[in-house]
Motif scaffolding. Structure first.
Motif, mmCIF file in Angstrom:
data_model
loop_
_atom_site.group_PDB
_atom_site.id
_atom_site.type_symbol
_atom_site.label_atom_id
_atom_site.label_comp_id
_atom_site.label_asym_id
_atom_site.label_seq_id
_atom_site.Cartn_x
_atom_site.Cartn_y
_atom_site.Cartn_z
ATOM 1 N N LEU A 123 -5.083 -6.718 11.337
ATOM 2 C CA LEU A 123 -4.301 -6.199 10.215
ATOM 3 C C LEU A 123 -2.929 -6.860 10.138
ATOM 4 N N ARG A 124 -2.316 -7.116 11.277
ATOM 5 C CA ARG A 124 -1.003 -7.773 11.277
ATOM 6 C C ARG A 124 -1.113 -9.211 10.765
ATOM 7 N N GLU A 125 -2.243 -9.854 11.040
ATOM 8 C CA GLU A 125 -2.410 -11.246 10.641
ATOM 9 C C GLU A 125 -2.812 -11.408 9.180
ATOM 10 N N TYR A 126 -3.649 -10.496 8.677
ATOM 11 C CA TYR A 126 -4.233 -10.688 7.356
ATOM 12 C C TYR A 126 -3.705 -9.739 6.280
ATOM 13 N N THR A 127 -2.875 -8.785 6.642
ATOM 14 C CA THR A 127 -2.332 -7.865 5.638
ATOM 15 C C THR A 127 -0.854 -7.623 5.884
ATOM 16 N N GLN A 128 -0.233 -6.894 4.961
ATOM 17 C CA GLN A 128 1.167 -6.485 5.100
ATOM 18 C C GLN A 128 1.270 -4.984 5.380
ATOM 19 N N LEU A 129 0.183 -4.385 5.813
ATOM 20 C CA LEU A 129 0.180 -2.952 6.074
ATOM 21 C C LEU A 129 1.148 -2.605 7.211
ATOM 22 N N PRO A 130 1.836 -1.473 7.098
ATOM 23 C CA PRO A 130 2.774 -1.049 8.143
ATOM 24 C C PRO A 130 2.035 -0.412 9.322
ATOM 25 N N VAL A 168 4.656 19.062 -4.583
ATOM 26 C CA VAL A 168 3.442 18.511 -5.188
ATOM 27 C C VAL A 168 3.626 17.022 -5.494
ATOM 28 N N ASN A 169 4.777 16.656 -6.039
ATOM 29 C CA ASN A 169 5.028 15.257 -6.375
ATOM 30 C C ASN A 169 5.136 14.385 -5.128
ATOM 31 N N GLU A 170 5.754 14.914 -4.064
ATOM 32 C CA GLU A 170 5.872 14.151 -2.824
ATOM 33 C C GLU A 170 4.498 13.892 -2.222
ATOM 34 N N ARG A 171 3.644 14.901 -2.230
ATOM 35 C CA ARG A 171 2.306 14.718 -1.678
ATOM 36 C C ARG A 171 1.472 13.777 -2.540
ATOM 37 N N ARG A 172 1.672 13.854 -3.847
ATOM 38 C CA ARG A 172 0.951 12.956 -4.747
ATOM 39 C C ARG A 172 1.322 11.492 -4.471
ATOM 40 N N THR A 173 2.603 11.243 -4.255
ATOM 41 C CA THR A 173 3.065 9.890 -3.949
ATOM 42 C C THR A 173 2.460 9.393 -2.641
ATOM 43 N N ILE A 174 2.418 10.261 -1.654
ATOM 44 C CA ILE A 174 1.831 9.898 -0.363
ATOM 45 C C ILE A 174 0.353 9.581 -0.524
ATOM 46 N N ASP A 175 -0.373 10.418 -1.256
ATOM 47 C CA ASP A 175 -1.807 10.193 -1.462
ATOM 48 C C ASP A 175 -2.060 8.873 -2.188
ATOM 49 N N TYR A 176 -1.222 8.580 -3.169
ATOM 50 C CA TYR A 176 -1.370 7.315 -3.908
ATOM 51 C C TYR A 176 -1.188 6.129 -2.949
ATOM 52 N N THR A 177 -0.175 6.225 -2.095
ATOM 53 C CA THR A 177 0.086 5.158 -1.125
ATOM 54 C C THR A 177 -1.092 4.988 -0.177
ATOM 55 N N LEU A 178 -1.651 6.086 0.295
ATOM 56 C CA LEU A 178 -2.791 6.010 1.204
ATOM 57 C C LEU A 178 -3.999 5.376 0.526
ATOM 58 N N GLY A 179 -4.203 5.692 -0.732
ATOM 59 C CA GLY A 179 -5.298 5.066 -1.473
ATOM 60 C C GLY A 179 -5.128 3.558 -1.542
ATOM 61 N N ALA A 180 -3.878 3.120 -1.786
ATOM 62 C CA ALA A 180 -3.596 1.681 -1.848
ATOM 63 C C ALA A 180 -3.819 1.028 -0.483
ATOM 64 N N TYR A 181 -3.454 1.744 0.579
ATOM 65 C CA TYR A 181 -3.658 1.206 1.928
ATOM 66 C C TYR A 181 -5.142 1.071 2.256
ATOM 67 N N ILE A 182 -5.938 2.056 1.862
ATOM 68 C CA ILE A 182 -7.383 1.982 2.110
ATOM 69 C C ILE A 182 -7.995 0.834 1.316
ATOM 70 N N ARG A 183 -7.489 0.607 0.121
ATOM 71 C CA ARG A 183 -7.974 -0.530 -0.679
ATOM 72 C C ARG A 183 -7.736 -1.839 0.073
ATOM 73 N N THR A 184 -6.563 -1.961 0.701
ATOM 74 C CA THR A 184 -6.253 -3.161 1.473
ATOM 75 C C THR A 184 -7.142 -3.270 2.700
#
Length: 361
Positions: A123-130, A168-184
């Motif tokens: 993951l460190r070599e092929y992505t920018q995931l934290p 609700v908005n904070e959790r929504r933002t977190i969920d969106y980020t996690l979805g993007a991370y899983i896509r990567t």
């Protein structure tokens, strides 16, 4: 993105704990990016780390006798022994060591440290995931005397600790980020299917059907070894009835089973943003639908993922097969490592539901 064959020679690793990097750092420490782990202490029954041994290992890793460890704390871990070491300069290190000697492991769990080390390097070599950065070194003759992981530190608190206090908005933002991370994560592909240690050694399976059956049979045999009461014949029957649908998966993708679990998501206390992901000891190469987060993803999660594959036609049987597998893992793990504050009823209900649904597909 297709990954080339990777070297899977076993060597130890190191993990930076959370805690802030403050004060002056050695050149070795400065080169390490941050990784994460919660600072929650383990129960009083946990085996206490040997302070002098851990300090010696850290000094050997950074080749400096001037590094001073001020405090060592045992953290809560799923299986492995995890130690948070706070250094005199304000930085922290987390050492992830093999499980206690009396910890019973399922078959696939025996390769957890090797899997996590290899996955993080990939993951460190092929992505920018934290994610944590693995630190390589030669542990021959070190004070601990066995392979372990050492990684960089990801700041923040576990999502499990902060979840009750999020809007609700904070959790929504977190969920969106996690979805993007899983896509990567699931964009990475390999040449074979199956457990990471086998795939990277060139001993994986040529089809997802073969690999998934191997995964399922592994946990069924674990359960049989412990005489766990389960409908073994029914499980094998319904899986065999729908096995052909697994042939729809033709390219092995990186699947992190626990990627979105609340204990593995690190959050900044002030901004409520995701600071990183930890916990990559259970990773296989197979169907992205098996990935953590997909089975119970929110609308925001699937927006981040870019699609909602669960609603796509023809995947229901596969999702139910994966639900069967996950519930089997939960029930079996409970019998290997029972906890006084938890039973296996939820896992059994999930298993019954999945089997009943499979019988109607």
């Amino acid at each position: 993105m297709h990954l080339p064959p990777l070297d899977v020679a076993v060597y130890p690793v190191v993990t930076m704990g959370h805690g802030r990097h403050g004060g002056r750092k050695s050149r070795a420490q400065s080169s390490i990016s941050s990784t994460s782990s919660s600072s929650s202490a383990s129960s009083s029954q946990s085996i206490q780390p040997d302070f002098s041994s851990i300090q010696k290992v850290i000094r050997n890793v950074f080749r400096s006798s001037k590094i001073q460890v001020q405090q060592i704390e045992r953290l809560r871990g799923r299986i492995h022994q995890v130690y948070l070491s706070r250094l005199a300069d304000g930085s922290s290190l987390v050492l992830k060591c093999p499980p206690d000697n009396d910890t019973r492991l399922l078959r696939h769990e025996k390769y957890g440290l090797e899997t996590e080390r290899t996955t993080l390097e990939t993951l460190r070599e092929y992505t920018q995931l934290p994610v944590p950065q693995v630190i390589k070194y030669d542990n021959r003759g070190d004070a601990l005397g066995s392979a372990f992981l050492m990684m960089s530190h990801v700041p923040g608190r576990r999502l499990s600790e902060l979840s009750p206090y999020l809007s609700v908005n904070e959790r929504r933002t977190i969920d969106y980020t996690l979805g993007a991370y899983i896509r990567t994560l699931t964009s990475l592909s390999a040449t074979q299917f199956g457990l990471t240690h086998r795939v990277f050694a060139g001993k994986g399976s040529s089809s997802w059907r073969e690999a998934f059956i191997a995964l399922l049979e592994s946990v069924l045999r674990d359960a049989e070894d412990m005489l766990v009461t389960l409908p073994y014949d029914t499980i094998r029957y319904y899986i065999q009835q729908h096995i052909s649908c697994l042939d729809e998966v033709t390219e092995p993708r990186l699947v992190a089973l626990h990627a979105c679990e609340l204990d593995n998501v690190m959050i900044d206390v002030q901004t409520k943003q995701v600071t990183g992901l930890v916990g990559f000891s259970s990773v296989v190469w197979g169907d992205p639908l098996l990935s953590g987060g997909v089975a119970d993803g929110s609308e925001a999660f699937f927006e981040g993922l870019g699609e909602n594959p669960v609603k796509t036609g023809g995947v229901k049987a596969r999702m139910l097969m994966y639900a069967t597998y996950r519930s089997l893992l939960e029930v079996t793990a409970h019998h290997y490592r029972p906890r006084h504050d938890m039973d296996d009823l939820q896992g059994r209900r999930a298993l019954t539901h999945a089997l009943n649904e499979l019988g109607q597909v």
